[in-house]
Scaffold this active site. Structure first.
Site, PDB file in Angstrom:
ATOM      1  N   SER A 164      43.812  31.506  47.179  1.00  0.00           N
ATOM      2  CA  SER A 164      42.919  30.390  46.851  1.00  0.00           C
ATOM      3  C   SER A 164      43.234  29.131  47.670  1.00  0.00           C
ATOM      4  O   SER A 164      42.338  28.337  47.958  1.00  0.00           O
ATOM      5  CB  SER A 164      42.977  30.088  45.359  1.00  0.00           C
TER       6      SER A 164
ATOM      7  N   ASP B 107      49.449  28.970  42.113  1.00  0.00           N
ATOM      8  CA  ASP B 107      50.426  29.179  43.181  1.00  0.00           C
ATOM      9  C   ASP B 107      49.770  29.080  44.567  1.00  0.00           C
ATOM     10  O   ASP B 107      48.565  29.222  44.710  1.00  0.00           O
ATOM     11  CB  ASP B 107      51.083  30.563  43.026  1.00  0.00           C
TER      12      ASP B 107
ATOM     13  N   ASP C 295      49.759  31.022  47.948  1.00  0.00           N
ATOM     14  CA  ASP C 295      50.156  32.325  48.481  1.00  0.00           C
ATOM     15  C   ASP C 295      50.508  32.165  49.943  1.00  0.00           C
ATOM     16  O   ASP C 295      49.700  31.670  50.733  1.00  0.00           O
ATOM     17  CB  ASP C 295      49.001  33.321  48.321  1.00  0.00           C
TER      18      ASP C 295
ATOM     19  N   ASP D  28      54.293  31.789  46.214  1.00  0.00           N
ATOM     20  CA  ASP D  28      54.527  33.234  46.346  1.00  0.00           C
ATOM     21  C   ASP D  28      54.745  33.486  47.829  1.00  0.00           C
ATOM     22  O   ASP D  28      53.900  33.115  48.643  1.00  0.00           O
ATOM     23  CB  ASP D  28      53.277  34.031  45.915  1.00  0.00           C
TER      24      ASP D  28
ATOM     25  N   LYS E 137      35.413  30.514  38.759  1.00  0.00           N
ATOM     26  CA  LYS E 137      36.813  30.677  38.363  1.00  0.00           C
ATOM     27  C   LYS E 137      37.096  29.938  37.049  1.00  0.00           C
ATOM     28  O   LYS E 137      37.790  30.462  36.171  1.00  0.00           O
ATOM     29  CB  LYS E 137      37.760  30.188  39.464  1.00  0.00           C
TER      30      LYS E 137
ATOM     31  N   TYR F 290      39.834  36.432  33.425  1.00  0.00           N
ATOM     32  CA  TYR F 290      40.452  36.198  34.736  1.00  0.00           C
ATOM     33  C   TYR F 290      41.864  36.768  34.693  1.00  0.00           C
ATOM     34  O   TYR F 290      42.800  36.105  34.248  1.00  0.00           O
ATOM     35  CB  TYR F 290      40.491  34.690  35.011  1.00  0.00           C
TER      36      TYR F 290
HETATM   37  N1  LIG Z   1      44.008  43.455  43.490  1.00  0.00           N
HETATM   38  C1  LIG Z   1      44.109  43.039  44.745  1.00  0.00           C
HETATM   39  N2  LIG Z   1      43.582  43.766  45.743  1.00  0.00           N
HETATM   40  C2  LIG Z   1      43.651  43.360  47.013  1.00  0.00           C
HETATM   41  N3  LIG Z   1      44.236  42.209  47.409  1.00  0.00           N
HETATM   42  C3  LIG Z   1      44.773  41.443  46.477  1.00  0.00           C
HETATM   43  C4  LIG Z   1      44.746  41.805  45.089  1.00  0.00           C
HETATM   44  N4  LIG Z   1      45.363  40.843  44.393  1.00  0.00           N
HETATM   45  C5  LIG Z   1      45.751  39.927  45.281  1.00  0.00           C
HETATM   46  N5  LIG Z   1      45.405  40.265  46.540  1.00  0.00           N
HETATM   47  C6  LIG Z   1      45.647  39.495  47.773  1.00  0.00           C
HETATM   48  O1  LIG Z   1      46.524  38.432  47.485  1.00  0.00           O
HETATM   49  C7  LIG Z   1      45.869  37.173  47.621  1.00  0.00           C
HETATM   50  C8  LIG Z   1      46.331  36.226  46.534  1.00  0.00           C
HETATM   51  O2  LIG Z   1      46.081  36.765  45.266  1.00  0.00           O
HETATM   52  P1  LIG Z   1      45.880  35.837  44.000  1.00  0.00           P
HETATM   53  O3  LIG Z   1      45.760  36.728  42.830  1.00  0.00           O
HETATM   54  O4  LIG Z   1      46.881  34.748  44.006  1.00  0.00           O
HETATM   55  O5  LIG Z   1      44.408  35.278  44.276  1.00  0.00           O
HETATM   56  P2  LIG Z   1      43.913  33.817  44.543  1.00  0.00           P
HETATM   57  O6  LIG Z   1      42.592  33.962  45.258  1.00  0.00           O
HETATM   58  O7  LIG Z   1      44.965  33.030  45.237  1.00  0.00           O
HETATM   59  O8  LIG Z   1      43.611  33.272  43.090  1.00  0.00           O
HETATM   60  P3  LIG Z   1      44.478  32.271  42.151  1.00  0.00           P
HETATM   61  O9  LIG Z   1      43.782  30.958  42.264  1.00  0.00           O
HETATM   62  O10 LIG Z   1      44.315  32.880  40.803  1.00  0.00           O
HETATM   63  O11 LIG Z   1      45.884  32.284  42.635  1.00  0.00           O
HETATM   64  C9  LIG Z   1      44.391  37.469  47.579  1.00  0.00           C
HETATM   65  O12 LIG Z   1      43.653  36.528  48.319  1.00  0.00           O
HETATM   66  C10 LIG Z   1      44.327  38.855  48.192  1.00  0.00           C
HETATM   67  O13 LIG Z   1      44.270  38.772  49.587  1.00  0.00           O
HETATM   68 MG   LIG Z   2      46.916  32.651  44.427  1.00  0.00          MG
END
Ligand SMILES: Nc1ncnc2c1ncn2[C@@H]1O[C@H](COP(=O)(O)OP(=O)(O)OP(=O)(O)O)[C@@H](O)[C@H]1O
Ligand SMILES: [Mg+2]
Length: 608
Positions: free
Chosen positions: A98, A109, A111, A163, A224, A233
């Site tokens: 995100s 977090d 990433d 992360d 979201k 979620y």
């Molecule tokens: N189930 C999944 N399948 C494939 N890729 C995933 C999956 N979960 C996470 N990822 C990869 O890891 C990244 C970070 O995951 P995360 O769950 O933190 O999503 P986010 O878009 O950062 O949402 P949030 O705001 O909840 O952190 C995603 O953008 C994706 O590339």
């Molecule tokens: Mg994230």
């Protein structure tokens, strides 16, 4: 009018549904949406916290990038490479998720991906890099998860949750200009590295595949927030995670390339409610590639065919981001899509406030029966890993529950509730492990003069709502809900964890009726209702013990069952059994409300 934003560039696997530009009313709705999101504190949290608390992701990311380069250097020197080679080896931090999508909130977090050259191993990352982080005063809550599907180090760096994943490329040096979009970089990488690199490649592809990035961002922020508030979620619990929501929004943006956020939201929910699942949601055609890696293919793989709501990542090798979805979580999400579609309709046509879309879920007033999964431990550190393990397995319990007779659906709640409990006696300990907290005993333990005999227990409680089918009109058949097997099998699974320790960790799975839900999970209005009922009963001289099951549906409950004053999920069941020992099932629930309601042949949510 010329189209500057994307219709010239065809995106997606089909033609757009409409290339219309927004009307004045649509734009006004989008403005009201933006204001509603601001009112919900969505933007305030970012800008304000940056100013007030020195929230500086860029500075942290800069420091991390420097550390990665130093880490590579140290490993190269230790492995005997010449100083010059070690210096030139490089290393780089990428962001994804995100934060990279530009929809990140201050609590979530960031990433990050640490990319290193070929002579640095994953073990080095979990030893050398981990130790370097451990020595940094800004780093707290440092934890290594080397055995995860995607291995990761998690930490808080200057109070920013990070992360950090790891990928070792086949290159001898990692220049600062490195770009991960080239699929050839994946050659000779192990699966874990491919998954890590793809976190970043997927995020970048999503951004590349949307016609208008600002509109995508605003729409995604709205979706979201809605998904968080409606408790749908969570990838781990079998709902959707951040990337799946992002891909869904991106797909609807492709179908309406010139529309504004309000219009896309209004289409989003109805399209997804009517989507012919399990037809996959794709942002582009699935690419075949030269590597020996698995690409999502339901024709080839049974596991892929079993996906209920496949949403496929766009970067090679494509995978399904929603493999945890079960029949129950799918039914819950479809019902939420339907409700949201109706709400947004009213928002758009009758100018109802957008805030109505963000109403909190009614999970704890929706069902009459719940399963409580309680993980307990004797130390905070142990509890972090043990409760994490239990939480990550809840979806398996849901899948097992779905297979038993007389259960329409098993609805997991997306988050657990944690408590620290003080106790003195063995009986109090046993109670605490079952989630029963005696306030007086707590007070006595906390205020004990001699603290030597006061012990502490950490517990985390997870909930699954049980929806039981309504009974056919006139039917006298009594039904039993036998929870024994799923409960036992689940307990066995979590206890087979290699770090499980019987002496210091506990697991309890128990059925409770809604009346026994603890106050801390209930919304204020439900508490008030319960209190009023209690007072009424004590005035009429009835015992309180009989009160709980009769708690009326709260005013907010929508739908016919609630309006009829009938708890449809409980109407036809006479007992719920979940005996601790086989052969001696104990009827936990006594006969429940009898009513004349028809049988639901397909999964139907109580409020639908
Ligand atoms: N189930 C999944 N399948 C494939 N890729 C995933 C999956 N979960 C996470 N990822 C990869 O890891 C990244 C970070 O995951 P995360 O769950 O933190 O999503 P986010 O878009 O950062 O949402 P949030 O705001 O909840 O952190 C995603 O953008 C994706 O590339
Ligand atoms: Mg994230």
């Amino acid at each position: 009018m010329s189209n500057q934003n994307g219709a010239q560039r065809r995106l997606g696997v089909t033609m757009p549904i409409s290339e219309a530009f927004p009307t004045k009313e649509d734009l006004e709705s989008s403005d009201r949406l933006l204001q509603a999101l601001k009112d919900q504190g969505l933007f305030e949290s970012e800008e304000e916290s940056q100013r007030r608390q020195g929230y500086e992701p860029e500075i942290v990311l800069g420091k991390l990038d420097k550390m990665v380069k130093e880490f590579v250097y140290v490993v190269y020197v230790r492995k005997g490479y010449a100083e010059q080679i070690a210096k030139e080896a490089g290393g780089k931090i990428f962001t994804f998720g995100s934060y990279r999508l530009g929809v990140h909130g201050s609590g979530t977090d960031i990433d990050t991906l640490c990319v290193v050259p070929r002579y640095v191993e994953r073990e080095d990352f979990f030893q050398v890099m981990y130790d370097m982080l451990r020595l940094r005063p800004e780093v707290t809550e440092l934890a290594a998860v080397p055995d995860a599907f995607t291995p990761v180090i998690t930490m808080s760096f200057s109070d920013i949750p990070i992360d950090l994943t790891f990928a070792r490329l086949g290159l001898t040096t990692i220049p600062d200009t490195l770009d991960l979009s080239d699929g050839a970089l994946l050659r000779n990488l192990d699966d874990r590295c491919i998954r890590s690199v793809n976190g970043s490649r997927v995020t970048d592809e999503v951004l590349r595949l949307v016609p208008n990035i600002p509109t995508f961002r605003l729409t995604l922020r709205c979706v979201k927030l809605w998904a968080h508030r409606r408790a749908v979620y969570s990838n781990m619990m079998g709902f959707l995670g951040g990337i799946a929501w992002a891909m869904l929004v991106a797909r609807v943006c492709q179908l309406y390339p010139n529309a504004c956020a309000a219009t896309i939201i209004s289409r989003f929910f109805s399209i997804l409610h009517q989507w012919p699942w399990p037809q996959p949601v794709l942002l582009k055609p699935i690419e075949e590639g030269p590597l020996q890696v698995r690409v999502w293919n339901p024709k080839l793989y049974q596991a892929d065919k079993a996906h209920k709501m496949p949403i496929i990542t766009p970067a090679y090798p494509s995978m399904c981001a929603t493999h945890n979805v079960t029949d129950s979580t799918k039914a819950v999400m479809l019902s939420e899509f339907k409700d949201a579609a109706e709400l947004v309709n009213r928002i758009m046509s009758q100018r109802a406030p957008w805030s109505t879309l963000f109403t909190k879920d009614d999970f704890f007033t929706r069902y009459r029966h719940y399963l409580q999964v309680i993980a307990s431990s004797d130390s905070e550190e142990r509890h972090l890993t043990w409760s994490g393990l239990v939480e990550s397995r809840i979806r398996h319990l849901v899948a097992k529950l779905e297979r038993i007779d007389n259960l329409v659906l098993a609805h997991p709640y997306t988050k657990g509730f944690s408590k620290v409990i003080k106790y003195k006696t063995a009986a109090e300990k046993e109670d605490a492990a079952h989630g029963i907290i005696n306030a007086q005993a707590q007070e006595a333990a906390e205020g004990a003069v001699d603290s030597a005999d006061v012990q502490t227990m950490w517990i985390s409680v997870y909930y699954i709502g049980l929806c039981i089918p309504v009974r056919e009109e006139g039917s006298k058949a009594h039904r039993k809900l036998d929870l024994y097997r799923p409960k036992e099998e689940f307990t066995e699974i979590v206890k087979s964890w290699d770090k499980y320790d019987e002496q210091t960790m506990g697991i309890v799975v128990q059925h409770i009726r809604s009346s026994a839900l603890p106050a801390d999970v209930l919304p204020a209005e439900a508490l008030e209702d319960a209190e009023q009922k209690k007072n009424k009963r004590s005035k009429s001289g009835k015992k309180n013990a009989a009160a709980p099951d009769a708690r009326p549906p709260t005013k907010k409950r929508r739908g016919s069952a609630a309006q009829n004053g009938v708890a449809s999920d409980a109407a036809s069941v006479t007992s719920v059994t979940s005996a601790d020992t086989p052969g001696t099932p104990s009827a936990i629930a006594s006969p429940i409300v009898k009513s004349n309601v028809s049988t639901a042949s397909t999964p139907v949510l109580p409020q639908a």
